[in-house]
Write a protein that holds these residues in place. Sequence first.
Motif, PDB file in Angstrom:
ATOM      1  N   TYR A   1       0.816  -1.221   0.000  1.00 52.97           N
ATOM      2  CA  TYR A   1       0.000   0.000   0.000  1.00 52.97           C
ATOM      3  C   TYR A   1       0.845   1.265   0.000  1.00 52.97           C
ATOM      4  O   TYR A   1       0.339   2.349  -0.294  1.00 52.97           O
TER       5      TYR A   1
ATOM      6  N   ARG B   1       0.613   1.796  -3.626  1.00 54.46           N
ATOM      7  CA  ARG B   1      -0.737   2.048  -4.117  1.00 54.46           C
ATOM      8  C   ARG B   1      -1.328   3.337  -3.553  1.00 54.46           C
ATOM      9  O   ARG B   1      -2.043   4.060  -4.249  1.00 54.46           O
ATOM     10  N   ARG B   2      -1.083   3.608  -2.268  1.00 53.23           N
ATOM     11  CA  ARG B   2      -1.655   4.795  -1.615  1.00 53.23           C
ATOM     12  C   ARG B   2      -0.574   5.529  -0.814  1.00 53.23           C
ATOM     13  O   ARG B   2      -0.657   5.626   0.413  1.00 53.23           O
TER      14      ARG B   2
ATOM     15  N   VAL C   1      -8.379   0.245   2.752  1.00 54.19           N
ATOM     16  CA  VAL C   1      -8.107  -1.171   2.492  1.00 54.19           C
ATOM     17  C   VAL C   1      -9.407  -1.951   2.378  1.00 54.19           C
ATOM     18  O   VAL C   1      -9.567  -2.801   1.497  1.00 54.19           O
TER      19      VAL C   1
ATOM     20  N   ALA D   1      -2.689  -1.815   7.449  1.00 60.74           N
ATOM     21  CA  ALA D   1      -3.264  -2.292   6.184  1.00 60.74           C
ATOM     22  C   ALA D   1      -3.282  -3.817   6.141  1.00 60.74           C
ATOM     23  O   ALA D   1      -4.302  -4.435   5.783  1.00 60.74           O
TER      24      ALA D   1
END
Length: 247
Positions: free
Chosen positions: A17, A20-21, A111, A229
């Motif tokens: 993540y 991704r984020r 998530v 996450a």
Amino acid sequence: MREFFRGVGLLGRGFAYWRRRPGLMALGLVPAAIVGALFLAGLVTLGAFLPALTEAMTPFADAWPGIWATVIRVTVGTAVFAAALVLVAVSFTAITLVVGDPFYERIWRAVEADAGAPVAEVPYGFWASVRDGLWLVVRGIGIAVLATLIALIPALGGILSTVFAVSCTGWLIADELTSRALTARGLSARERRVLMRGNRGRMLGFGVATQLCFMVPLGAVVTMPAAVAGATLLGRHAAGHPAETAG
């Protein structure tokens, strides 16, 4: 062992993540960095006073030959510092989750949204977070005391104490980190623990991996958002709602 390594893999998916984020995950650094700095200062202070502390704890060794006095004091000092590390690990997790709840809630929600079908949300609440955090610290103190006693066993004490402390602390960390994802599904603390026991290998793998990452310099700060996450995915799996799209 397969389930254990799947638990380790879930932490890896939590780290994914960061790619991704990245902006969202970076928010999770703020509370982790603040709490981590405080605990690091505490450990440095303990290290500075550890020789004097071990001497004060072992006055009986003053009359021993020099080599044996040194051996017993090094053993006691190692046990005390190991116990401190256990307390730091569980206390860091508990306090950081309480302090950074608004940040980590955003990670948890992201998530859950990425993972697929939404779930009915039962509010976790600030005081529930504080209660669970305090219970985590109390159990951590118990583990620290036992780890200290195990470390005093001649020859193998250090190894046995390390394995015991890392395993038990990892379990506690997994319990605390998955509490939000499971509470949102309407599960009580007792029901959460039943699910944990049913997914023992995966929970332990995730918790131990997280604990080991915490031991790396600055590792706790970087790992905490990823652990939140990964724990969300772990909670979904334990509750029978595996991720549909998260990879």
